[in-house]
Design an enzyme around this catalytic site. Structure first.
Site, PDB file in Angstrom:
ATOM      1  N   SER A 114       5.723   4.367   2.323  1.00 51.74           N
ATOM      2  CA  SER A 114       6.331   5.495   2.607  1.00 51.74           C
ATOM      3  C   SER A 114       6.270   5.961   4.194  1.00 51.74           C
ATOM      4  O   SER A 114       7.220   6.002   5.739  1.00 51.74           O
ATOM      5  CB  SER A 114       5.124   6.574   2.663  1.00 51.74           C
ATOM      6  OG  SER A 114       3.716   6.277   3.721  1.00 51.74           O
ATOM      7  N   GLY A 174       0.280  -1.464  -0.375  1.00 54.43           N
ATOM      8  CA  GLY A 174      -0.250  -0.330   0.117  1.00 54.43           C
ATOM      9  C   GLY A 174       0.969   0.943   0.213  1.00 54.43           C
ATOM     10  O   GLY A 174       2.314   0.871  -0.092  1.00 54.43           O
ATOM     11  N   CYS A 175       0.094   2.610  -0.330  1.00 51.15           N
ATOM     12  CA  CYS A 175       0.475   3.689  -0.588  1.00 51.15           C
ATOM     13  C   CYS A 175       1.738   3.894   0.708  1.00 51.15           C
ATOM     14  O   CYS A 175       2.687   4.165   1.334  1.00 51.15           O
ATOM     15  CB  CYS A 175      -0.300   4.834  -1.161  1.00 51.15           C
ATOM     16  SG  CYS A 175      -1.336   4.733  -0.382  1.00 51.15           S
ATOM     17  N   TYR A 176       0.164   3.644   1.887  1.00 51.12           N
ATOM     18  CA  TYR A 176       1.043   4.797   3.208  1.00 51.12           C
ATOM     19  C   TYR A 176       2.034   3.550   4.229  1.00 51.12           C
ATOM     20  O   TYR A 176       3.377   3.679   4.451  1.00 51.12           O
ATOM     21  CB  TYR A 176      -0.560   4.234   4.384  1.00 51.12           C
ATOM     22  CG  TYR A 176      -0.975   5.764   4.260  1.00 51.12           C
ATOM     23  CD1 TYR A 176      -0.526   6.749   4.609  1.00 51.12           C
ATOM     24  CD2 TYR A 176      -2.748   4.999   4.432  1.00 51.12           C
ATOM     25  CE1 TYR A 176      -1.304   8.002   4.245  1.00 51.12           C
ATOM     26  CE2 TYR A 176      -2.983   6.397   3.529  1.00 51.12           C
ATOM     27  CZ  TYR A 176      -2.933   7.247   4.175  1.00 51.12           C
ATOM     28  OH  TYR A 176      -3.961   8.879   4.496  1.00 51.12           O
TER      29      TYR A 176
END
Lengths: 345, 345, 345, 345
Positions: free
Chosen positions: D153, D148-150
């Site tokens: 990061s 996932g993007c979160y």
């Protein structure tokens, strides 16, 4: 205290009506209806107004509403108002309709651009609610067809000049730009943030439905048929509308003459602000207000007029003008409840 | 009618003061000063207010201003107010200063983060203008040091919990986010549209000057030294501030207990809105208002509190709270002139 | 490998040149100059390019630069290039200048709108770098005056129609809209985020300096004097330019005819994309690319043409077209280094 | 030339895959599927890519797709991939799935946060596609669950420090901020421009589904259970994600040590850029790229680490990392097709 209701309170124009009417000193907001949020508190849908509006959204019912309100604002998609307004009028209510349903005098023109009109008999008695132009008619009206946002931004600067026969009617070009809230609160791909950000584009080029609305009014004022070329554009901003209008002159005119014609026409009208030399109208300067700022330039090399206007599409272009019309219908000062201080930014 | 003046009226906070004070029913705005726009009409600089503010910006002069106003708002960069406030107080004026100059009790702490204080003797009499917390002190004050925007957004949710000794003071982390207007109206590369759009970033990480301001107040309220980790971020929006605060508990607590502690502390205070379950505070919901919306969640898995607040950095974070403080100083209802209806969007 | 340098590399157009040239397969970027950032690494000023550009900004020096580069791009404010370009040409460099200094054939016209020209003798040999129109002239040029962003967006759709004598030259109205980066990277009040957000406004109404540039070129192509009315507007977005052009026809024309005229004229040119029916050009669709999207509509009721174009003001409107011109000057395929994939959003 | 297909090509992540794969030098994009746009040209849906992508969207069919492609990217809402991936693997395809369906090792954890897993037997063979951390496993994988993007990061800055046991695992707080495109291309009220503009807010506070994904990976890397407090926020921008992470140290550490730990861990990995002193990562600096910029600060007063990262949520947070994983699976250099020059603004 006049009791007022908003039918269709949870769209953007409806919610803006709720904002203005809740703070209006001479009316009491008594009922809100919504098709999608029946039984919900209004301030749960619009939390900005938490603590300020305590009403609960109801299902529309003509009888109930008739008992609750003296004036009804209908802020619904076109075609729905024509189904309910006749009944409201029959019950003696004053109605301001924000859709296109009661803006046209000619039911055939309406039918060509929308659908057949099922309450066409009301069109003659309905008054076009361009407040600064049709003050007298609005004063005595039971039913006001509130103008579209684009027509408001176009007609306010143009009508005085057309009436004075200063312009060559074959040369009018309108290049208009609207913030995204004009497209309403229904989810759609084209108004998603990621589709709009960094995007500027024309749409419905020369075929927008506000075009016939403007032409009907302009032609009536000019006493002759006027056709315009109208191209709307979508701006990556939430609120606001800026319109630039180009037209040739009947005979050479100076900037001062045009400015004076407009200034005189709107003398004493609080919501028209003529911009001074060199500072064109800016959507940010009218944001959240009922003002229409107007600027005038003349391209002397080409003997062509450049008219510019800025409004907030949801206020002077919808809810604000609707309340202004209600004020006039009720014999109040037209500015009542509409003079909230503008924000410097 | 109390006469008020704004010194530094053409910055963003100053202009916002002009907006609020012009619409305030109990005061008369009599004078504006500006260093850059002397002799210009205020509404030529902020055309949004055309027709609403007729004042001309003057050069600051203590004598002239003393004759014109009973209350003076100083909205200047820090270091300038400490030069002029003593003279204003001497002339018997009440002063609300929006800079950092009168926010600290300890002149050394001020000196460490700003520069030496040339009016340090006033710090003891100056009252920190966090309106909901220091109501009594503000009531009797001649000089109010209006809180910074970040401190307002942080202290309002934290103070009641710190006073009740519910939190572990070694665990407080503040992640704050501000709209761009917080950086002021002076042209700078970092606030250009093209530098900010599509940019989200931390800045002054753990070294922002609002950090010691917050710690001084928190420590005083807790009766013990409190240090926090504070990281501000810049959001690509014009107005608004949202802060998320993380802290461990002294002992396990439920969301309801925390909510109740805050609710009780702020009972009867109009500008604090406790958000209901599940709906976090949103900068858009307080835009243009003096509200501070507060939300509470508990991460039960980690026994950690998540406090959230939203304010408009220019209103509750600056000009609005300043006027609220003036209201309190003058014995008016604290909400006077500050209840303009919020916009639904 | 041709060695290239960018003079004025730290403005927006300069930085965009650095981006494109760093990724260009047939040239080597060897030197950057800057007036404000001498001695700094370019990627410290534009951290997006960290790890991709290792050059350090130098002070401009004709001798040094002459040793470092075969082609020089000058991306400076007007008036500066005319001081340095003669020397560069003398040293045998090919120059693409992005300012207005070498766009005009007529030094008097330049002087009227800018200032006296100190290298006016170069104007006859300089080629106007509208790549799709002046391909042959650019091929043999030593000095290219790269077109302004507005002229690029206006001339590409207009020139083929003017050359074909399809339009009534007395009727051309240009309503253009630009993103904020067009105003450059120098801090100024008018381009601050908080001044631009939610603001849409015209500026320099009918007096913009790009107007004479466009008229000189259009008149030369038409073989007769053409004057246009030109109104630029500022859009709250970072990059992009959309232009809507209105014109009457010599004789009635159909949409298909106009579309065909443009399609034929630009046949085989990779950067012109004719939009299909009903989908107007959108700044978002060309963002970051060297494309010019063109759309055509005819308002048949009014026998009026509506031409629409979209470009990225920093690419096709500046740096991209400059590199395209370099490609042509060097005998490369004009698309070399310019076909980076567009982003879907 | 490896043939690749994108299943679900008309969502934002899918379209971004199409962009990257169309420009990829070592693969041929042979098929696109869409549920909503069957039979439409891809570049009619995303006109930015007009002239660059000629494919037509097809209805998904395992047999047809199997004949067209060697590698399949599935960019569908969770629950759909688990229905089609088994069949694709059976046909010998390599699959990179961008949903959550193959990110978890533990089917029960997946089931608790999504729904029962119907292809749970594949979870052990699926490799979590955090490219910089699981390079070796990805190299031999047939099925990659793209992070996932979160999580991307958060995990990239955290994992090296957790593996080195530098942090107190009970103290990790993650405050993350995402642009709006992260919410996808399906129309919804919450992502309308007018709802997002000037809005900054937390959402799914401490209950976001990416939380268990992060904890599973962190715990595996740490060799002990790690729980974090995770609060995502929505930023009024189209693309980009910035995350600020707070954690206490096992024992006091200096900024340099942390920086060095990360620098060493990612030595030689092209997409990790360690920010230099004092300049925090900014979403604008990684926009449109596959970079993850990482910054480190230490709040020495509180002995607390502040880790900051920035990615483009659609590139390193989705499509870019997916292509990076494909590159690794195919034995290509991991940067192939992903080094498009970043834009300076």
């Amino acid at each position: 205290m006049t009791r007022v209701a908003v039918v269709g309170a949870t769209g953007y124009a409806g919610a803006e009506l709720v904002r203005i009417l809740s703070g209006h000193p001479s009316v009491e907001l008594t009922a809100l209806t919504s098709r999608q949020h029946i039984g919900e508190r209004f301030d749960a849908i619009f939390p900005a107004l938490a603590g300020r509006v305590e009403l609960i959204c109801e299902k529309y019912n003509a009888g109930t509403l008739g008992d609750q309100a003296d004036v009804v604002f209908t802020a619904l998609p076109h075609q729905l108002p024509m189904e309910i307004v006749p009944e409201l009028l029959k019950r003696g209510k004053k109605v301001v309709d924000l859709s296109a349903d009661f803006r046209f005098k000619d039911p055939d023109r309406y039918a060509r651009h929308y659908q057949p009109h099922t309450a066409g008999d009301l069109l003659q008695q309905a008054v076009y609610g361009l407040s600064e132009v049709y003050l007298d008619e609005i004063r005595g009206a039971s039913l006001v067809g509130n103008p579209g946002c684009y027509p408001t931004s176009v007609l306010l600067p143009l009508i005085p000049l057309v009436k004075a026969d200063l312009l060559d009617p074959a040369t009018i070009v309108v290049d208009a730009k609207s913030g995204v809230s004009g497209a309403g609160r229904s989810p759609s791909l084209t108004t998603l943030f990621s589709e709009v950000s960094e995007s500027f584009k024309p749409y419905k080029v020369a075929v927008h439905r506000h075009n016939p609305e403007m032409e009907e009014v302009l032609s009536a004022e000019a006493g002759t048929g006027i056709r315009i070329t109208f191209v709307p554009h979508l701006v990556p901003m939430s609120r606001g509308m800026q319109t630039t209008i180009y037209a040739g002159f009947r005979k050479a005119a100076r900037r001062e003459d045009i400015h004076h014609c407009l200034q005189s026409f709107y003398d004493g009208r609080a919501f028209i602000r003529m911009r001074k030399d060199g500072l064109p109208p800016d959507s940010l300067h009218v944001r959240g207000t009922n003002y229409c700022d107007i600027g005038v330039e003349v391209d002397t090399r080409n003997n062509r007029l450049i008219l510019m206007s800025a409004i907030d599409n949801l206020v002077k272009g919808a809810a604000g003008q609707a309340v202004q019309n209600m004020n006039i219908m009720l014999g109040l000062d037209e500015t009542t409840g509409l003079m909230q201080m503008p924000y410097p930014l």
